[in-house]
Design an enzyme around this catalytic site. Structure first.
Site, PDB file in Angstrom:
ATOM      1  N   ARG A  70       0.844  -1.190   0.000  1.00  0.00           N
ATOM      2  CA  ARG A  70       0.000   0.000   0.000  1.00  0.00           C
ATOM      3  C   ARG A  70       0.885   1.247   0.000  1.00  0.00           C
ATOM      4  NH1 ARG A  70      -1.828   0.799   4.360  1.00  0.00           N
ATOM      5  NH2 ARG A  70      -1.111  -0.992   5.535  1.00  0.00           N
ATOM      6  N   TYR A 199      -1.131  -3.683  -7.419  1.00  0.00           N
ATOM      7  CA  TYR A 199      -0.837  -4.505  -6.252  1.00  0.00           C
ATOM      8  C   TYR A 199      -1.952  -4.505  -5.206  1.00  0.00           C
ATOM      9  CZ  TYR A 199       1.077  -6.538  -2.112  1.00  0.00           C
ATOM     10  OH  TYR A 199       1.248  -7.354  -1.031  1.00  0.00           O
ATOM     11  N   GLY A 200      -2.311  -5.654  -4.758  1.00  0.00           N
ATOM     12  CA  GLY A 200      -3.117  -5.920  -3.562  1.00  0.00           C
ATOM     13  C   GLY A 200      -4.029  -4.813  -3.071  1.00  0.00           C
ATOM     14  N   LYS A 208      -9.449  -2.644   1.459  1.00  0.00           N
ATOM     15  CA  LYS A 208      -9.204  -1.487   2.316  1.00  0.00           C
ATOM     16  C   LYS A 208     -10.006  -0.271   1.855  1.00  0.00           C
ATOM     17  CE  LYS A 208      -6.967  -3.809   5.125  1.00  0.00           C
ATOM     18  NZ  LYS A 208      -5.779  -4.476   5.214  1.00  0.00           N
ATOM     19  N   HIS A 228     -10.653  -2.812  11.250  1.00  0.00           N
ATOM     20  CA  HIS A 228      -9.509  -3.625  10.788  1.00  0.00           C
ATOM     21  C   HIS A 228      -9.295  -4.746  11.807  1.00  0.00           C
ATOM     22  CE1 HIS A 228      -5.023  -3.580   9.295  1.00  0.00           C
ATOM     23  NE2 HIS A 228      -5.743  -4.447   8.629  1.00  0.00           N
ATOM     24  N   SER A 250      -1.385  -3.637  10.268  1.00  0.00           N
ATOM     25  CA  SER A 250      -0.990  -4.508   9.175  1.00  0.00           C
ATOM     26  C   SER A 250       0.265  -5.309   9.527  1.00  0.00           C
ATOM     27  CB  SER A 250      -0.726  -3.667   7.925  1.00  0.00           C
ATOM     28  OG  SER A 250      -1.877  -2.908   7.620  1.00  0.00           O
ATOM     29  N   CYS A 252       0.732  -7.500  11.801  1.00  0.00           N
ATOM     30  CA  CYS A 252       0.987  -7.617  13.238  1.00  0.00           C
ATOM     31  C   CYS A 252       0.256  -8.793  13.870  1.00  0.00           C
ATOM     32  CB  CYS A 252       0.624  -6.322  13.950  1.00  0.00           C
ATOM     33  SG  CYS A 252       1.776  -4.988  13.566  1.00  0.00           S
ATOM     34  N   LYS A 254      -2.967 -10.629  12.802  1.00  0.00           N
ATOM     35  CA  LYS A 254      -4.398 -10.964  12.770  1.00  0.00           C
ATOM     36  C   LYS A 254      -4.635 -12.344  12.152  1.00  0.00           C
ATOM     37  CE  LYS A 254      -5.586  -7.231  10.564  1.00  0.00           C
ATOM     38  NZ  LYS A 254      -4.230  -6.675  10.559  1.00  0.00           N
ATOM     39  N   THR A 255      -4.050 -12.591  10.966  1.00  0.00           N
ATOM     40  CA  THR A 255      -4.269 -13.879  10.308  1.00  0.00           C
ATOM     41  C   THR A 255      -3.802 -15.012  11.215  1.00  0.00           C
ATOM     42  OG1 THR A 255      -3.966 -12.835   8.162  1.00  0.00           O
ATOM     43  CG2 THR A 255      -3.778 -15.230   8.218  1.00  0.00           C
ATOM     44  N   ASN A 256      -2.652 -14.798  11.857  1.00  0.00           N
ATOM     45  CA  ASN A 256      -2.109 -15.842  12.732  1.00  0.00           C
ATOM     46  C   ASN A 256      -3.004 -16.114  13.929  1.00  0.00           C
ATOM     47  OD1 ASN A 256       0.840 -16.903  12.087  1.00  0.00           O
ATOM     48  ND2 ASN A 256       0.608 -14.847  11.254  1.00  0.00           N
ATOM     49  N   ASP A 279      -9.174 -10.149   8.726  1.00  0.00           N
ATOM     50  CA  ASP A 279      -8.674  -8.795   8.440  1.00  0.00           C
ATOM     51  C   ASP A 279      -9.696  -7.690   8.686  1.00  0.00           C
ATOM     52  OD1 ASP A 279      -6.380  -7.245   7.470  1.00  0.00           O
ATOM     53  OD2 ASP A 279      -7.575  -6.815   5.691  1.00  0.00           O
ATOM     54  N   SER A 375       5.174 -10.163   0.460  1.00  0.00           N
ATOM     55  CA  SER A 375       4.567 -11.087  -0.509  1.00  0.00           C
ATOM     56  C   SER A 375       3.347 -11.727   0.143  1.00  0.00           C
ATOM     57  CB  SER A 375       5.579 -12.144  -0.949  1.00  0.00           C
ATOM     58  OG  SER A 375       6.148 -12.797   0.163  1.00  0.00           O
ATOM     59  N   ARG A 376       2.365 -12.081  -0.673  1.00  0.00           N
ATOM     60  CA  ARG A 376       1.064 -12.468  -0.125  1.00  0.00           C
ATOM     61  C   ARG A 376       0.476 -13.679  -0.842  1.00  0.00           C
ATOM     62  NH1 ARG A 376      -1.507  -8.891   4.040  1.00  0.00           N
ATOM     63  NH2 ARG A 376       0.132  -7.355   4.362  1.00  0.00           N
ATOM     64  N   GLY A 502       0.479 -20.139  18.546  1.00  0.00           N
ATOM     65  CA  GLY A 502      -0.479 -21.001  19.247  1.00  0.00           C
ATOM     66  C   GLY A 502      -0.559 -20.701  20.736  1.00  0.00           C
TER      67      GLY A 502
HETATM   68  P1  GTP Z   1      -2.368  -7.753   7.391  1.00  0.00           P
HETATM   69  O1  GTP Z   1      -2.860  -8.804   6.440  1.00  0.00           O
HETATM   70  O2  GTP Z   1      -1.264  -6.927   6.810  1.00  0.00           O
HETATM   71  O3  GTP Z   1      -3.455  -6.877   7.925  1.00  0.00           O
HETATM   72  O4  GTP Z   1      -1.614  -8.491   8.595  1.00  0.00           O
HETATM   73  P2  GTP Z   1      -2.001  -9.452   9.812  1.00  0.00           P
HETATM   74  O5  GTP Z   1      -2.311  -8.619  11.000  1.00  0.00           O
HETATM   75  O6  GTP Z   1      -3.002 -10.464   9.396  1.00  0.00           O
HETATM   76  O7  GTP Z   1      -0.602 -10.144  10.120  1.00  0.00           O
HETATM   77  P3  GTP Z   1      -0.125 -11.675  10.078  1.00  0.00           P
HETATM   78  O8  GTP Z   1      -0.953 -12.561  10.967  1.00  0.00           O
HETATM   79  O9  GTP Z   1      -0.019 -12.078   8.673  1.00  0.00           O
HETATM   80  O10 GTP Z   1       1.323 -11.576  10.739  1.00  0.00           O
HETATM   81  C1  GTP Z   1       2.364 -10.874  10.155  1.00  0.00           C
HETATM   82  C2  GTP Z   1       3.680 -11.208  10.766  1.00  0.00           C
HETATM   83  O11 GTP Z   1       3.636 -11.226  12.188  1.00  0.00           O
HETATM   84  C3  GTP Z   1       4.209 -12.561  10.316  1.00  0.00           C
HETATM   85  O12 GTP Z   1       5.539 -12.417   9.923  1.00  0.00           O
HETATM   86  C4  GTP Z   1       4.099 -13.404  11.542  1.00  0.00           C
HETATM   87  O13 GTP Z   1       5.079 -14.384  11.562  1.00  0.00           O
HETATM   88  C5  GTP Z   1       4.225 -12.405  12.698  1.00  0.00           C
HETATM   89  N1  GTP Z   1       3.466 -12.852  13.887  1.00  0.00           N
HETATM   90  C6  GTP Z   1       2.152 -13.160  13.932  1.00  0.00           C
HETATM   91  N2  GTP Z   1       1.765 -13.572  15.170  1.00  0.00           N
HETATM   92  C7  GTP Z   1       2.884 -13.493  15.938  1.00  0.00           C
HETATM   93  C8  GTP Z   1       3.145 -13.790  17.330  1.00  0.00           C
HETATM   94  O14 GTP Z   1       2.273 -14.173  18.096  1.00  0.00           O
HETATM   95  N3  GTP Z   1       4.417 -13.572  17.759  1.00  0.00           N
HETATM   96  C9  GTP Z   1       5.402 -13.130  16.925  1.00  0.00           C
HETATM   97  N4  GTP Z   1       6.613 -12.952  17.432  1.00  0.00           N
HETATM   98  N5  GTP Z   1       5.198 -12.870  15.607  1.00  0.00           N
HETATM   99  C10 GTP Z   1       3.961 -13.038  15.127  1.00  0.00           C
HETATM  100  C1  SPV Z   2      -2.883  -4.592   5.183  1.00  0.00           C
HETATM  101  O1  SPV Z   2      -1.923  -3.924   4.742  1.00  0.00           O
HETATM  102  O2  SPV Z   2      -3.405  -4.341   6.289  1.00  0.00           O
HETATM  103  C2  SPV Z   2      -3.406  -5.740   4.419  1.00  0.00           C
HETATM  104  C3  SPV Z   2      -2.868  -5.956   3.067  1.00  0.00           C
HETATM  105  O3  SPV Z   2      -4.253  -6.449   4.898  1.00  0.00           O
HETATM  106  S1  SPV Z   2      -3.553  -4.887   1.862  1.00  0.00           S
HETATM  107  O4  SPV Z   2      -4.737  -5.522   1.317  1.00  0.00           O
HETATM  108  O5  SPV Z   2      -2.513  -4.731   0.821  1.00  0.00           O
HETATM  109  O6  SPV Z   2      -3.900  -3.628   2.459  1.00  0.00           O
HETATM  110 MN    MN Z   3      -4.963  -5.667   6.915  1.00  0.00          MN
END
Ligand code: GTP
Ligand code: SPV
Ligand code: MN
Length: 597
Positions: A70, A199-200, A208, A228, A250, A252, A254-256, A279, A375-376, A502
């Site tokens: 972005r 891009y994305g 977004k 978000h 972003s 930080c 969320k997906t995890n 997200d 990369s996504r 986890g």
């Molecule tokens: P957007 O799609 O950009 O909105 O991101 P998101 O918030 O979904 O982030 P995502 O879960 O993809 O995590 C991004 C990065 O954070 C990755 O490199 C993960 O490895 C790292 N990460 C996620 N959860 C943890 C955690 O609990 N501890 C640590 N140390 N790193 C984490």
């Molecule tokens: C973010 O940046 O928070 C994302 C990826 O989820 S994007 O769709 O490129 O904004």
């Molecule tokens: Mn996001």
């Protein structure tokens, strides 16, 4: 044509007259049509087909090196009045911006095809869903929109023949010229104009641009919220499911967190986590007075690096079919994909994300990255092994807790709970986090990012906080409880102290128990915290003193965070002048008092 809606047809006529495409293709959502477009994109090299035995239905796409994230400095909120965009958004007069971009769009699709993509954000027919239409000259965008939204003629059926309530998105990759790249929202006109990116988040306009920037503005006018946030369900051994939403900036986590697999001790007891969204959440009070959440999306546009069978198996499994990979590396031995953190074994015979053939092992050993840090993967939500049975529930899920969090090496403790909704709104408003590769610019710089919405709020952030406060009034004692977490505290060597991933279940369990009224807490200057003993450490090689340390509140560093020139809370609040809700001022003064005691 797939609709008789005059508002849609008139707008498309106007955009066609402006962009002058050679051809117009309406996306009906059928498999044959998408297959044909996929073949076409493969024949031109726009998409690369991956190993169809190992990764059935999967495609690869590479963007230009100047177009990988972005672009916040080129993103605009064009409300009529500058004050309505507020001090945290770039603003330009809508007429001026329209004139400037009209010149750029003029004839931009000559020799190209315009794709008309109708889509629904939210389950078809949901009272919380909304329709959008994206016009684009990119098949990559079409294929992404097919995964990320409910796309096709059904969206037009939901809109009906007379409604004007749809978001008008116009995208052209044009020359992918970074100097003329614009991502522009006109919230008062339900319109998005995006040009010179491919891009994305810049071009999947449902995400977004619509589901956060335009939708946050709509939500304020219509009594709901666009956030978000991930949405997950924590199932307890008795089968009861507690739904929580979490807003992290972003990249930080969320997906995890959304796809978390509980540690063995929890699994044995019968705990399970269900993913509703990773997200974006749309939240609205339901008939019973509680807050309900839907995930407006239909897929995951997730960060690839760091995703592996240990950190996030559910995400990795989600990407094993019908997925688009963008800017990861290719393993040329078997035409599969690789990224940093997938395993410790970079492919020797690799193509790095910019397209150069390299010896991956040597390349990585020399300190280069094979995959771009942002990369996504674009993966269908139905691929996720832990997708919630409520994913398609048109009424959404009732939310018991809202969690805020960011990347903070110091200051913010592992977890704390706000005293009440008003204080929770304050906690969200003072969020800060280190910047990541999800946006162009420097990474690792701490900045204020209220509610993880800094780049995504479609109106004045001070009005947004007031909307949060009003929502709390409306929900009363049925309002979700509000928490703050930080998985990213580091030791003196810069290593993360908390194991994360986890093991975040151990913190979620305390949060769920607080919602049910079955967990204890101690009152601190910043909010309620668990006692260290209340975080279950069974099966973890961590000393309880480490948890005590992770929960410690260093009053000096909190006071410093309030008063630091430029990036402190006071300096941030000052930007809003008298727009700042009085309640936020009151909360900040109260925090300072408690810290000074
Ligand atoms: P957007 O799609 O950009 O909105 O991101 P998101 O918030 O979904 O982030 P995502 O879960 O993809 O995590 C991004 C990065 O954070 C990755 O490199 C993960 O490895 C790292 N990460 C996620 N959860 C943890 C955690 O609990 N501890 C640590 N140390 N790193 C984490
Ligand atoms: C973010 O940046 O928070 C994302 C990826 O989820 S994007 O769709 O490129 O904004
Ligand atoms: Mn996001």
């Amino acid at each position: 044509m797939l609709t008789n809606n005059k508002n849609v047809l008139a707008w498309i006529d106007e955009m066609v007259a402006l962009c002058k495409p050679d051809k117009i293709v309406w996306l009906d959502g059928s498999e044959e049509q998408l297959k044909a477009l996929t073949e076409e994109a493969i024949s031109t090299g726009e998409m690369i087909r991956l190993n169809q035995e190992k990764l059935p239905g999967c495609l690869y796409h590479r963007t230009l090196p100047n177009d990988v994230a972005r672009v916040e400095d080129r993103t605009f909120i064009c409300s009529k009045k500058e004050i309505d965009a507020g001090p945290t958004n770039n603003w330009c007069d809508p007429d001026e911006m329209r004139a400037k971009l009209t010149a750029m769009y003029d004839g931009v699709m000559k020799g190209r095809t315009m794709y008309v993509i109708p889509y629904s954000m939210g389950p078809f027919g949901s009272p919380l869903a909304k329709v959008g239409v994206e016009l684009t000259d990119s098949i990559y965008v079409v294929l992404n929109m097919d995964i990320m939204t409910r796309m096709g003629k059904k969206a037009f059926e939901d809109l009906g023949d007379t409604s004007d309530d749809f978001v008008r998105g116009l995208h052209s990759k044009a020359d992918v010229d970074p100097e003329n790249r614009y991502i522009v929202q006109f919230p008062e006109d339900n319109t998005i104009w995006s040009i010179n990116s491919a891009y994305g988040g810049n071009v999947i306009l449902s995400k977004k641009c619509f589901a956060l920037r335009i939708a946050s503005y709509q939500g304020r006018n219509e009594g709901w919220m666009a956030e978000h946030m991930l949405i997950l369900g924590i199932e307890a051994p008795n089968g009861e499911v507690t739904y929580v939403c979490a807003a992290f900036p972003s990249a930080c986590g969320k997906t995890n967190l959304a796809m978390l697999i509980p540690p063995e001790v929890y699994q044995k007891k019968g705990y399970k986590v269900w993913t509703v969204g990773d997200d974006i959440a749309w939240l609205k009070p339901g008939p019973d007075g509680r807050l309900y959440a839907i995930n407006p999306e239909n897929g995951f546009f997730g960060v690839a690096p760091g995703t592996n069978m240990k950190s996030n198996p559910n995400a990795l499994i989600s990407t094993q079919k019908n997925t688009i990979f963008t800017n990861v590396a290719i393993n040329n031995d078997d035409n599969t994909v690789w990224w940093e953190g997938l395993d410790k074994n970079p492919p020797e015979n690799a193509t790095e994300w910019k397209g150069a053939k390299v010896n991956g092992k040597e390349y990585v050993a020399d300190g280069n990255k094979l995959a771009h840090p942002n990369s996504r993967f674009t993966a269908p939500a139905i691929n996720c092994p832990c997708i919630s049975p409520e994913f398609n529930n048109p009424d959404g899920v009732p939310v018991s807790a809202i969690i805020f969090g960011g990347r903070r090496a110091k200051t913010a403790p592992l977890v704390y709970q706000s005293f009440d909704w008003k204080h929770g709104t304050f906690v969200g408003s003072i969020m800060a986090s280190e910047t990541t590769a999800a946006a162009a610019g420097a990474t690792g710089v701490v900045r204020r990012d209220p509610m993880a919405m800094l780049p995504f709020c479609g109106y004045n952030m001070a009005d947004y906080w007031q909307h949060w406060l009003d929502m709390g009034e409306k929900l009363g004692d049925k309002a979700p409880k509000i928490f703050h977490v930080n998985w990213f505290r580091t030791d003196d060597e810069g290593n993360f102290i908390w194991p994360g991933f986890g093991d975040n279940m151990r913190v979620l369990a305390w949060i769920a128990d607080r919602c049910k009224g079955t967990a204890d807490a101690v009152e601190t200057a910043i909010g309620y915290e668990p006692k260290a003993e209340d975080i279950n450490l069974e099966g973890l090689d961590i000393d309880i003193n480490v948890i005590k340390d992770l929960l410690s509140v260093d009053k000096e560093s909190w006071l410093e965070d309030i008063d630091r020139p430029e990036t402190g809370i006071e300096a941030f609040y000052a930007k809003f002048g008298d727009k700042l809700p009085a309640e936020m001022r009151k909360q900040l003064d109260a925090l300072r008092d408690r810290l000074s005691k």
